[in-house]
Design an enzyme around this catalytic site. Structure first.
Site, PDB file in Angstrom:
ATOM      1  N   ASP A   9      33.804  34.873-121.036  1.00 58.21           N
ATOM      2  CA  ASP A   9      34.505  33.627-121.290  1.00 58.21           C
ATOM      3  C   ASP A   9      33.985  33.065-122.620  1.00 58.21           C
ATOM      4  O   ASP A   9      32.888  33.423-123.072  1.00 58.21           O
ATOM      5  CB  ASP A   9      34.221  32.655-120.138  1.00 58.21           C
ATOM      6  CG  ASP A   9      34.767  31.271-120.402  1.00 58.21           C
ATOM      7  OD1 ASP A   9      35.970  31.161-120.684  1.00 58.21           O
ATOM      8  OD2 ASP A   9      33.981  30.305-120.336  1.00 58.21           O
ATOM      9  N   GLY A  44      41.031  31.233-121.494  1.00 57.23           N
ATOM     10  CA  GLY A  44      42.308  30.566-121.302  1.00 57.23           C
ATOM     11  C   GLY A  44      42.982  30.254-122.619  1.00 57.23           C
ATOM     12  O   GLY A  44      44.172  29.927-122.652  1.00 57.23           O
ATOM     13  N   ASP A 218      31.785  30.376-116.632  1.00 57.00           N
ATOM     14  CA  ASP A 218      31.230  29.101-116.165  1.00 57.00           C
ATOM     15  C   ASP A 218      32.186  28.265-115.340  1.00 57.00           C
ATOM     16  O   ASP A 218      31.757  27.306-114.679  1.00 57.00           O
ATOM     17  CB  ASP A 218      30.789  28.263-117.377  1.00 57.00           C
ATOM     18  CG  ASP A 218      31.976  27.654-118.107  1.00 57.00           C
ATOM     19  OD1 ASP A 218      32.181  26.444-118.016  1.00 57.00           O
ATOM     20  OD2 ASP A 218      32.716  28.416-118.762  1.00 57.00           O
TER      21      ASP A 218
END
Length: 273
Positions: A9, A44, A218
């Protein structure tokens, strides 16, 4: 175990709070790639908002990958080939718009390299700051979205959005994958599309098993890939729910948490505190 892939991420994981990569973390990931380990940036963020990080880590030189839009796209950064792509139809997006109006929250999506929204608001501005994408304000969101898009976000203050999420998880679970990336971002992708499902598709094309994958994150949109990976790692700054399902909890994004995992489990070097 000899790991062949590291999936990361970006925000609050690979990146420090100022959106930069520490030198220690960068060097650890470069050494891993030199050993033949694939590095996958899984965020994202839209692809555009990940390009500069991919270049900083020289993903193209090592045939590594970008997994953007919470799994909506997978791109071989060496060839720029889309290995996988998923979209929402304009009709689905229009339906989400109507729901956002009823619930009194803001909504935006992406067309090309622009963020599309009707309403000026602080949360879409945060997204623009994170991704580097410009905001295009439109008179009518429904008229502006006349082609498939990869992802839609409903955004608002966290407590309000939490109530909306709870309601929509029940109502729309059969139609969309719904997840939060930050407390003020509620994200919608095609049903069944998550970081975890896209990661599964990617490793099959590369002949890598899930046991050979490290995934580090996370937030709730990282949950699926942390659960999927052979070694699922939560950051020290992760939500407690994420830490509970992870195989390992590392240090925070401000204290080289990613580097410490790579050094110990991939480079097999003593970890400096």
């Amino acid at each position: 175990m000899s790991y062949k892939m590291i999936v990361l991420d970006l925000d609050d994981t690979l990146l420090r709070d100022d959106h930069t990569i520490s030198e220690r973390t960068k060097q650890a990931l470069m050494k891993a790639q030199e050993m033949g380990v694939k590095v996958v940036l899984a965020s994202g963020r839209p692809t555009f908002g990940m390009k500069h990080i991919a270049e900083e880590l020289s993903l193209s030189a090592y045939g590594s990958y970008i997994l953007s839009f919470n799994g909506g796209k997978i791109i071989n950064w060496q060839t720029k080939e889309e290995v996988f792509s998923s979209t929402l139809s304009p009709e689905d997006v229009h339906g989400l718009y109507e729901i956002s109006r009823r619930e009194g929250v803001y909504i935006h999506t992406y067309i090309g390299d622009e963020i599309i929204t009707e309403d000026e608001n602080e949360y879409t501005a945060i997204e623009a700051d994170i991704t580097g994408l410009p905001i295009k304000y439109v008179d009518t969101f429904v008229n502006a979205v006349n082609e498939p898009v990869v992802k839609v976000l409903m955004v608002d203050e966290p407590e309000k959005l939490k109530l909306v999420e709870k309601k929509l998880q029940l109502k729309l679970d059969e139609q969309f994958s719904i997840m939060t990336s930050k407390p003020y971002f509620l994200e919608f992708t095609e049903k069944g599309v998550t970081k975890g499902t896209s990661l599964n598709q990617l490793i099959q094309t590369l002949g890598i098993t899930r046991d050979e994958v490290i995934a580090i994150g996370d937030s709730y949109n990282d949950l699926s890939m942390i659960e999927f990976a052979g070694l699922g790692v939560a950051m020290g700054n992760a939500n407690e729910d994420i830490k509970k399902i992870a195989n390992l909890v590392t240090d925070t994004n401000m204290n080289d948490g990613v580097a410490k995992v790579v050094e110990e489990y991939v480079l097999k070097t003593p970890v400096l505190v």
